[in-house]
Write a protein that holds these residues in place. Structure first.
Motif, PDB file in Angstrom:
ATOM      1  N   VAL A   1       0.811  -1.218   0.000  1.00 58.62           N
ATOM      2  CA  VAL A   1       0.000   0.000   0.000  1.00 58.62           C
ATOM      3  C   VAL A   1       0.845   1.268   0.000  1.00 58.62           C
ATOM      4  O   VAL A   1       0.519   2.226  -0.691  1.00 58.62           O
ATOM      5  N   CYS A   2       1.944   1.291   0.728  1.00 62.05           N
ATOM      6  CA  CYS A   2       2.659   2.551   0.959  1.00 62.05           C
ATOM      7  C   CYS A   2       3.660   2.917  -0.120  1.00 62.05           C
ATOM      8  O   CYS A   2       3.998   4.085  -0.284  1.00 62.05           O
ATOM      9  N   GLY A   3       4.192   1.952  -0.851  1.00 63.53           N
ATOM     10  CA  GLY A   3       5.145   2.234  -1.916  1.00 63.53           C
ATOM     11  C   GLY A   3       6.584   2.422  -1.480  1.00 63.53           C
ATOM     12  O   GLY A   3       7.447   2.660  -2.320  1.00 63.53           O
ATOM     13  N   ALA A   4       6.879   2.323  -0.198  1.00 67.02           N
ATOM     14  CA  ALA A   4       8.246   2.550   0.282  1.00 67.02           C
ATOM     15  C   ALA A   4       9.242   1.526  -0.271  1.00 67.02           C
ATOM     16  O   ALA A   4      10.422   1.820  -0.405  1.00 67.02           O
ATOM     17  N   CYS A   5       8.754   0.341  -0.622  1.00 63.51           N
ATOM     18  CA  CYS A   5       9.637  -0.730  -1.087  1.00 63.51           C
ATOM     19  C   CYS A   5       9.718  -0.822  -2.609  1.00 63.51           C
ATOM     20  O   CYS A   5      10.208  -1.818  -3.144  1.00 63.51           O
ATOM     21  N   THR A   6       9.294   0.203  -3.311  1.00 58.24           N
ATOM     22  CA  THR A   6       9.257   0.148  -4.772  1.00 58.24           C
ATOM     23  C   THR A   6      10.653   0.009  -5.367  1.00 58.24           C
ATOM     24  O   THR A   6      11.576   0.736  -5.008  1.00 58.24           O
ATOM     25  N   VAL A   7      10.782  -0.949  -6.273  1.00 59.01           N
ATOM     26  CA  VAL A   7      11.986  -1.170  -7.065  1.00 59.01           C
ATOM     27  C   VAL A   7      11.545  -1.354  -8.512  1.00 59.01           C
ATOM     28  O   VAL A   7      10.358  -1.511  -8.789  1.00 59.01           O
ATOM     29  N   MET A   8      12.499  -1.339  -9.424  1.00 57.66           N
ATOM     30  CA  MET A   8      12.175  -1.665 -10.819  1.00 57.66           C
ATOM     31  C   MET A   8      12.531  -3.120 -11.066  1.00 57.66           C
ATOM     32  O   MET A   8      13.635  -3.565 -10.721  1.00 57.66           O
ATOM     33  N   LEU A   9      11.597  -3.840 -11.616  1.00 57.10           N
ATOM     34  CA  LEU A   9      11.780  -5.238 -11.986  1.00 57.10           C
ATOM     35  C   LEU A   9      11.577  -5.304 -13.491  1.00 57.10           C
ATOM     36  O   LEU A   9      10.463  -5.068 -13.974  1.00 57.10           O
ATOM     37  N   ASP A  10      12.667  -5.548 -14.213  1.00 55.18           N
ATOM     38  CA  ASP A  10      12.650  -5.490 -15.678  1.00 55.18           C
ATOM     39  C   ASP A  10      12.051  -4.177 -16.168  1.00 55.18           C
ATOM     40  O   ASP A  10      11.299  -4.133 -17.137  1.00 55.18           O
ATOM     41  N   GLY A  11      12.378  -3.100 -15.477  1.00 59.60           N
ATOM     42  CA  GLY A  11      11.962  -1.775 -15.889  1.00 59.60           C
ATOM     43  C   GLY A  11      10.628  -1.308 -15.351  1.00 59.60           C
ATOM     44  O   GLY A  11      10.294  -0.136 -15.460  1.00 59.60           O
TER      45      GLY A  11
ATOM     46  N   GLY B   1       0.255   5.650  -5.737  1.00 62.74           N
ATOM     47  CA  GLY B   1       0.511   4.434  -4.971  1.00 62.74           C
ATOM     48  C   GLY B   1       1.612   4.582  -3.933  1.00 62.74           C
ATOM     49  O   GLY B   1       1.989   3.612  -3.291  1.00 62.74           O
ATOM     50  N   ASN B   2       2.126   5.788  -3.767  1.00 63.46           N
ATOM     51  CA  ASN B   2       3.169   6.049  -2.776  1.00 63.46           C
ATOM     52  C   ASN B   2       2.617   7.010  -1.726  1.00 63.46           C
ATOM     53  O   ASN B   2       1.994   8.007  -2.068  1.00 63.46           O
ATOM     54  N   ILE B   3       2.898   6.699  -0.487  1.00 63.42           N
ATOM     55  CA  ILE B   3       2.394   7.505   0.622  1.00 63.42           C
ATOM     56  C   ILE B   3       3.550   8.202   1.332  1.00 63.42           C
ATOM     57  O   ILE B   3       4.578   7.595   1.614  1.00 63.42           O
ATOM     58  N   CYS B   4       3.352   9.488   1.611  1.00 65.17           N
ATOM     59  CA  CYS B   4       4.295  10.272   2.403  1.00 65.17           C
ATOM     60  C   CYS B   4       3.523  10.916   3.540  1.00 65.17           C
ATOM     61  O   CYS B   4       2.499  11.556   3.310  1.00 65.17           O
ATOM     62  N   ARG B   5       4.027  10.786   4.751  1.00 70.64           N
ATOM     63  CA  ARG B   5       3.355  11.371   5.904  1.00 70.64           C
ATOM     64  C   ARG B   5       3.947  12.717   6.301  1.00 70.64           C
ATOM     65  O   ARG B   5       3.462  13.363   7.213  1.00 70.64           O
TER      66      ARG B   5
END
Length: 166
Positions: free
Chosen positions: A46-56, A134-138
């Motif tokens: 939910v928070c998007g903190a762990c977002t990485v690129m997987l095959d772009g 899809g990214n959350i900032c508090r």
């Protein structure tokens, strides 16, 4: 279940490991590979903190198993800057436009924005807001983040998209 051998490219470097089938990509990157820039927030995607690129593609690393990434190219926040340490246009824009405060969510935002701007170098404000939804900032109130992405628009080439057949 038996452990599984995987091979991935992380930030341009080949990596082979034997991992448990249920190990998340986020835990693999943080624990097995020592790439702690990928943050774990909600661990529910939910928070998007762990977002990485997987095959772009920007993905939530907490929702992907490491075994699912076998054969893939992964780009983490550590791979966004130039090899000489020069900040990417997105990273520089986040710094210059106050797109961060505590920094916990920042890696996920930077990776998300980098993938987005690669595919849409001249976005509207609405497209930027949708891409970052899809990214959350508090901490920031989002205005600095939006300004940073607008400033970086048209200048980023970070992340390579691998062609998928099918």
């Amino acid at each position: 279940m038996a452990d599984v051998d995987i091979e991935v490219r992380i930030n341009g470097t080949s990596c082979r490991r034997t991992v448990p089938p249920r190990l998340t990509l986020a835990d693999f990157l943080r624990v097995d590979c020592g790439l702690t820039g990928t943050h774990l927030g909600c661990e529910h995607g939910v928070c998007g903190a762990c977002t990485v690129m997987l095959d772009g593609d920007a993905v939530r690393a907490c929702l992907v198993f490491a075994v699912q990434a076998d054969g893939a190219e992964i780009t983490t926040i550590e791979g966004i800057a130039e090899s000489d340490g020069t900040l990417s246009p997105v990273q520089a824009a986040f710094r210059d436009h106050h797109g961060l405060q505590c920094g916990f969510c920042t890696p996920g935002f930077v990776v998300t924005a980098s993938a987005f701007l690669r595919d849409n170098p001249s976005p509207t404000d609405g497209e930027i807001r949708e891409a970052l939804s899809g990214n959350i900032c508090r901490c920031t109130g989002y205005q600095g983040i939006i300004a940073a992405v607008k400033a970086a628009a048209g200048t980023t080439t970070t992340g390579q998209r691998r062609r998928r057949d099918g």
